[in-house]
Motif scaffolding. Structure first.
Motif, PDB file in Angstrom:
ATOM      1  N   UNK A 174       0.884  -1.393   0.051  1.00  0.00           N
ATOM      2  CA  UNK A 174      -0.200  -0.052   0.012  1.00  0.00           C
ATOM      3  C   UNK A 174       0.848   1.246   0.034  1.00  0.00           C
ATOM      4  N   UNK A 175       1.998   1.190   0.712  1.00  0.00           N
ATOM      5  CA  UNK A 175       2.655   2.370   0.807  1.00  0.00           C
ATOM      6  C   UNK A 175       3.451   2.732  -0.517  1.00  0.00           C
ATOM      7  N   UNK A 176       4.020   1.657  -1.120  1.00  0.00           N
ATOM      8  CA  UNK A 176       4.512   1.698  -2.456  1.00  0.00           C
ATOM      9  C   UNK A 176       3.493   2.254  -3.460  1.00  0.00           C
ATOM     10  N   UNK A 182       3.772   7.465  -6.356  1.00  0.00           N
ATOM     11  CA  UNK A 182       3.606   8.796  -6.790  1.00  0.00           C
ATOM     12  C   UNK A 182       4.790   9.898  -6.304  1.00  0.00           C
ATOM     13  N   UNK A 183       5.393   9.710  -5.388  1.00  0.00           N
ATOM     14  CA  UNK A 183       6.640  10.584  -5.071  1.00  0.00           C
ATOM     15  C   UNK A 183       7.621  10.433  -5.774  1.00  0.00           C
ATOM     16  N   UNK A 184       7.873   9.014  -6.619  1.00  0.00           N
ATOM     17  CA  UNK A 184       8.817   9.078  -7.283  1.00  0.00           C
ATOM     18  C   UNK A 184       8.713   9.732  -8.702  1.00  0.00           C
ATOM     19  N   UNK A 185       7.271   9.548  -9.184  1.00  0.00           N
ATOM     20  CA  UNK A 185       6.861  10.034 -10.386  1.00  0.00           C
ATOM     21  C   UNK A 185       7.086  11.723 -10.246  1.00  0.00           C
ATOM     22  N   UNK A 505       7.949  17.980  -0.412  1.00  0.00           N
ATOM     23  CA  UNK A 505       6.438  18.370  -0.088  1.00  0.00           C
ATOM     24  C   UNK A 505       5.693  17.046  -0.650  1.00  0.00           C
ATOM     25  N   UNK A 506       5.943  16.601  -1.899  1.00  0.00           N
ATOM     26  CA  UNK A 506       4.990  15.653  -2.327  1.00  0.00           C
ATOM     27  C   UNK A 506       4.700  14.376  -1.599  1.00  0.00           C
ATOM     28  N   UNK A 507       6.163  14.204  -0.972  1.00  0.00           N
ATOM     29  CA  UNK A 507       6.150  12.824  -0.184  1.00  0.00           C
ATOM     30  C   UNK A 507       5.058  13.038   1.027  1.00  0.00           C
ATOM     31  N   UNK A 508       5.201  14.298   1.621  1.00  0.00           N
ATOM     32  CA  UNK A 508       4.575  14.491   3.015  1.00  0.00           C
ATOM     33  C   UNK A 508       2.947  14.645   2.336  1.00  0.00           C
TER      34      UNK A 508
END
Length: 530
Positions: A174-176, A182-185, A505-508
């Protein structure tokens, strides 16, 4: 394995001896009624059970009695009923021999010592709940040894570990799926795809012009303070962020064309068929204008795909701001000057009318100064009065003679009459004039009225001129002008995108969204299942 079993049997034998000793101590202290002679009055089973309850038997004694009743093929409904049935059979359930027989297993396993041996294991019966009479006897629960228990515990532990690993794997998936991917993208977009944007910074302040007289008075206390022009600054800020400014900028400079170029990435590019509303959304993101009320400074940041475009847009917006500052007080200044100028011109026209009236009256009398003319006539009358007085004195002297000269008398009398007629003519000129319409008294009154009106009009003209000068000074004080603090300079390095900050910021954001959804789902699941 045999050594462990023999050690366990020894321990069980020791426990058996301890329980037998405790049973003897319990039975030796019993003082309950045990009279079961034939001569006693027969009692019902309930009464016998009530009597047995009064003996306050321990749990160990009751379990021994129940097990002993089972050995004698009795069917007790409870532990107290087992004591009653045993006593009816003439068996003492708490005797030493009976207790030892109950605590020793009747069928030892092969290879174990016989019943009553020192190493015989203790097998205490479990408590049996009260059963109705005639109910089927339940078999005793199976005895679980240590090996079986250890195997079951290990099995449960393996299942727990397997379940935890499964949950952890699901959590990682789920985290992935919802956070990491999405954070990698987003990071790939910010580092590799996003078009570099250049920012031009500018700061300016709106100031108010002050005359030297105002600076020397109480008005100089607030001169130059940010609170004096705060409203004007907020108005200019609102205009620069409005659609009107965007439309003018797009018409004069071509704001949209800079973001329609092919070198701009898809997410930041403006479509060729974009509407004004779409362009305005990009304008609000790329033109950032803020006002600091404490310092009174307007800060502007313009973001564009190229350094030259960023500076050009910034300078154009500053020009719009200067025009807006001029328009803020233009109407007020024009109104002040127009009113003062109109009042002055009206006073000047009325002065001209008053002067024309005075000139007309003077022309009617054919004199420039009516007061001087009146003074001249009065002077002549006074001189003639003096001459008449002298002639009358001469006439009186002649008449005092006994024989006056009659010729002289007639001459003096004619001179006196002539002078009196002259004075009468002069007086009539003052009162009536040459005709009824040219009376000096009336004309003098009109002239004085005209002169008074002229004086008043001249005073009003002076006040109007002073008001006009004051209005001009006020108009100068109302003038606003824009003073540059930081001029726009062409940037040489891209300021956006801020790849690391935006990725973090995207990760957060993704983690917060996942956490919020997970908590909501857990709460809903708990509410549904309860």
């Amino acid at each position: 394995m045999s050594n462990n079993q023999s050690g366990l049997k020894v321990l069980r034998g020791g426990a058996m001896r301890d329980e037998l000793q405790n049973a003897r101590e319990d039975t030796s202290g019993d003082t309950g009624p045990t009279d079961h002679s034939p001569s006693a009055e027969p009692m019902t089973p309930r009464e016998e059970i009530e009597l047995i309850k009064k003996e306050n038997l321990t749990g160990r004694q009751l379990r021994i009695a129940r097990r002993l009743a089972q050995r004698h093929d009795l069917a007790p409904t409870s532990d107290l009923d087992a004591v009653r049935l045993l006593r009816r059979q003439g068996i003492d359930p708490f005797g030493n021999s009976e207790a030892i027989g109950v605590l020793t297993p009747s069928n030892p396993a092969p290879g174990e010592p016989a019943q009553g041996g020192g190493n015989a294991p203790v097998a205490l019966p479990a408590t049996v709940r009260n059963k109705p009479v005639g109910a089927a006897q339940q078999p005793p629960p199976p005895v679980i040894d240590d090996d079986t228990r250890a195997q079951e515990v290990k099995k449960i532990q393996r299942e727990l570990v397997k379940r935890r690993r499964k949950r952890l794997a699901v959590l990682m998936v789920k985290l992935a799926a919802f956070v990491v991917l999405p954070s990698i993208i987003a990071g790939y977009y910010f580092y590799r795809v996003a078009t570099p944007m250049y920012a031009t910074y500018a700061e300016f302040v709106i100031q108010k012009a002050e005359s030297p007289s105002a600076l020397g008075g109480t008005g100089g206390l607030l001169a130059g303070s940010p609170f004096e022009t705060a409203t004007d600054s907020i108005t200019v800020q609102g205009y620069l962020t409005s659609r009107d400014a965007m439309l003018r900028l797009n018409e004069n400079v071509g704001f949209a064309k800079y973001f329609m170029a092919d070198n701009v990435d898809e997410l930041q590019r403006i479509d060729a068929d974009a509407t004004n509303e779409d362009i305005y959304k990009v304008y609000k993101k790329r033109v950032i204008i803020g006002f600091d009320p404490g310092e009174g400074v307007i800060k502007m940041e313009v973001i564009a795909p190229s350094p030259e475009a960023s500076r050009e847009i910034s300078e154009t917006l500053i020009g719009y701001a200067e025009e807006q500052v001029d328009q803020l007080t233009q109407r007020l200044r024009e109104d002040l000057l127009a009113l003062a100028q109109t009042a002055y011109e009206d006073a000047e026209n009325k002065v001209d009318i008053a002067l024309d009236r005075v000139a007309l009256i003077q022309a009617k009398l054919k004199t420039v100064d009516l007061a001087a003319e009146n003074t001249r006539i009065l002077t002549q009358i006074s001189e003639l009065d003096n001459q008449i007085l002298q002639k009358q004195l001469e006439l009186a002297q002649l008449q005092d003679n006994i024989r006056p000269n009659r010729t002289k008398l007639r001459v003096l009398q004619r001179e006196i009459e002539f002078l009196q007629d002259k004075i009468a003519n002069l007086r009539s000129l003052l009162s009536e004039g040459t005709d009824q319409s040219t009376s000096l008294v009336q004309v003098n009154a009109e002239l004085r009225k005209a002169e008074t009106d002229l004086t008043m009009r001249q005073q009003l003209l002076g006040l109007s001129l002073q008001s006009l000068e004051t209005a001009r000074q006020d108009a100068v004080r109302q003038t606003r002008y824009l003073s540059m603090g930081v001029k726009p300079v062409t940037p040489d390095k891209a300021a956006y995108p801020r790849s690391f900050e935006n990725t973090l910021l995207s990760i957060v954001i993704f983690a917060g969204i996942y956490l919020m959804i997970s908590l909501t789902a857990s709460i809903l699941r708990e509410q549904v299942t309860t």
